[in-house]
Design an enzyme around this catalytic site. Structure first.
Site, PDB file in Angstrom:
ATOM      1  N   HIS A  46      -0.970 -12.519  -1.351  1.00 44.96           N
ATOM      2  CA  HIS A  46      -1.891 -13.627  -1.115  1.00 44.96           C
ATOM      3  C   HIS A  46      -1.204 -14.970  -1.387  1.00 44.96           C
ATOM      4  O   HIS A  46      -1.293 -15.907  -0.588  1.00 44.96           O
ATOM      5  CB  HIS A  46      -3.106 -13.524  -2.045  1.00 44.96           C
ATOM      6  CG  HIS A  46      -3.976 -12.326  -1.792  1.00 44.96           C
ATOM      7  ND1 HIS A  46      -4.410 -11.967  -0.543  1.00 44.96           N
ATOM      8  CD2 HIS A  46      -4.509 -11.419  -2.656  1.00 44.96           C
ATOM      9  CE1 HIS A  46      -5.180 -10.897  -0.636  1.00 44.96           C
ATOM     10  NE2 HIS A  46      -5.245 -10.535  -1.904  1.00 44.96           N
ATOM     11  N   HIS A  57       0.384  -7.219  -5.167  1.00 46.53           N
ATOM     12  CA  HIS A  57      -0.782  -7.503  -4.317  1.00 46.53           C
ATOM     13  C   HIS A  57      -1.083  -9.001  -4.284  1.00 46.53           C
ATOM     14  O   HIS A  57      -1.227  -9.598  -3.205  1.00 46.53           O
ATOM     15  CB  HIS A  57      -1.989  -6.739  -4.860  1.00 46.53           C
ATOM     16  CG  HIS A  57      -3.245  -6.967  -4.086  1.00 46.53           C
ATOM     17  ND1 HIS A  57      -3.641  -6.138  -3.066  1.00 46.53           N
ATOM     18  CD2 HIS A  57      -4.198  -7.940  -4.166  1.00 46.53           C
ATOM     19  CE1 HIS A  57      -4.783  -6.588  -2.556  1.00 46.53           C
ATOM     20  NE2 HIS A  57      -5.139  -7.679  -3.219  1.00 46.53           N
ATOM     21  N   GLU A  58      -1.164  -9.610  -5.461  1.00 48.69           N
ATOM     22  CA  GLU A  58      -1.513 -11.027  -5.518  1.00 48.69           C
ATOM     23  C   GLU A  58      -0.375 -11.906  -4.996  1.00 48.69           C
ATOM     24  O   GLU A  58      -0.626 -12.986  -4.463  1.00 48.69           O
ATOM     25  CB  GLU A  58      -1.875 -11.421  -6.956  1.00 48.69           C
ATOM     26  CG  GLU A  58      -3.068 -10.671  -7.531  1.00 48.69           C
ATOM     27  CD  GLU A  58      -4.331 -10.813  -6.692  1.00 48.69           C
ATOM     28  OE1 GLU A  58      -4.465 -11.831  -5.990  1.00 48.69           O
ATOM     29  OE2 GLU A  58      -5.172  -9.894  -6.739  1.00 48.69           O
TER      30      GLU A  58
END
Length: 368
Positions: A30, A26-27
């Protein structure tokens, strides 16, 4: 914690490793899109709280693992906190603003935020595709071969030979689609569209209810129609077909999550059905105890949930940031820093309340 289904060490290890992997994915979404747009990144953290260990790379990014393995964050230059709410950005020089997230164009900020949930969904689709590429899929036409006596289908007048076209307005393409839709509506009355002798017929069906029961005695209702299919065919898929099937599976599960959330909002389902951290830990251990493939499949399911939940329009979540950006696009300027801070505080309070409720659900269920 009751670990009868899986050993304590296996349960904890499988959860920490699995959830940390999902958080990293997920990170990384980003992080990678932020890097693409030239954003300066201060830190990349797995977990929250005090840093256990880490290192700083040549770009000045602090990579760290923290004490509480229940999330993670990428902290951009200019962030006040891990939630990416802007800090004291007014005092930055023109040169510093060039690589500051909060001074990037609106569309770039939106893509950076959206990339986290998106990559969770993409990762799940890829995992499903890997299974379909390896094992193929079993496909049966959505045609009723038999109708169980005294079932919801029989009471609604469904007959062998009927082709089911839609359930509750959702199109059916395969027999497996029927079960995926029906299970979302236990005990509910809805419309099932069938084709009989080339004529569409809308049947009003009240689905039956059965229950899944976990090892703590918790019962989760699901709908049942009471029909069986004819012979199924095993289909071998190539890479492109497997990816398409993985995407189809992911979209289907996203729809199921939103339908379930909607039912909870309307009071059709109880929030007691929602599992909190303790239940997720236990389920992860149970999946790991059943084998590596079951564990990977379960992580893919959690990845979808992680992606969808993060898109909810709640400040402190990615969806909350996207909501602020939508408001900014409509009004032509960002919300004031005070308004955003109040939004983050309200969102944090809401999430903490939700965590307390689902954790109490877990404790109550495990004490039974």
């Amino acid at each position: 914690m009751d670990t009868e289904g899986a050993g304590l060490m296996l349960t904890l290890l499988s959860f920490v490793v699995g959830f940390s992997l999902l958080v990293f994915i997920h990170e990384w979404g980003h992080y990678s899109v932020a890097r693409l747009f030239g954003v300066r990144i201060d830190s990349f953290a797995i977990g929250f709280g005090r840093e256990l260990f880490g290192w700083t790379d040549k770009r000045g990014v602090r990579w760290k693992f923290c004490m509480l393995p229940l999330g993670g964050y990428v902290k951009f230059h200019g962030d006040q906190s891990a939630a990416s709410n802007p800090g004291a950005v007014e005092g930055l020089s023109e040169e510093e603003r060039k690589d500051c997230f909060h001074f990037k164009p609106l569309w770039q900020r939106a893509l950076i935020v959206f990339a986290g949930p998106a990559i969770n969904l993409i990762a799940a689709a890829v995992v499903f595709a890997g299974f379909y590429l390896t094992y193929g899929i079993t496909v049966a036409e959505p045609v009723v071969a038999t109708v169980q006596p005294d079932s919801a289908a029989e009471q609604a007048g469904m007959l062998p030979g009927d082709r089911i076209l839609a359930v509750s307005g959702e199109t059916v393409e395969r027999f497996t689609d029927i079960g995926s839709l029906v299970r979302l509506y236990p005990g509910r009355e809805t419309t099932v569209l069938v084709e009989r002798d080339r004529t569409p017929i809308a049947l009003t069906v009240t689905f039956g209810t059965r229950y899944l029961e976990d090892r703590f005695g918790n019962r989760y209702p699901y709908g049942i129609l009471g029909v069986a299919s004819g012979p199924a065919t095993r289909v071998t898929l190539g890479p492109i077909e497997a990816l398409a099937e993985g995407g189809r599976q992911t979209v289907s599960m996203i729809q199921s999550i939103f339908i379930t959330l909607g039912q909870m909002v309307m009071g059709i389902r109880s929030i007691e059905e929602v599992g909190g951290p303790l239940r997720i830990v236990t389920m992860t251990g149970d999946a790991a105890a059943q084998g590596l493939e079951n564990w990977i499949w379960f992580l893919a399911l959690i990845s979808i949930n992680l992606g969808v939940v993060n898109l909810l329009p709640i400040p402190v979540l990615d969806g909350g940031h996207l909501m602020f950006y939508a408001i900014e696009a409509l009004k032509g300027s960002p919300l004031s820093q005070r308004a955003q801070e109040l939004g983050y505080m309200a969102g944090l309070a809401l999430m903490l309340l939700f965590m307390v409720v689902v954790t109490l659900n877990d404790l109550q269920s495990m004490a039974l």
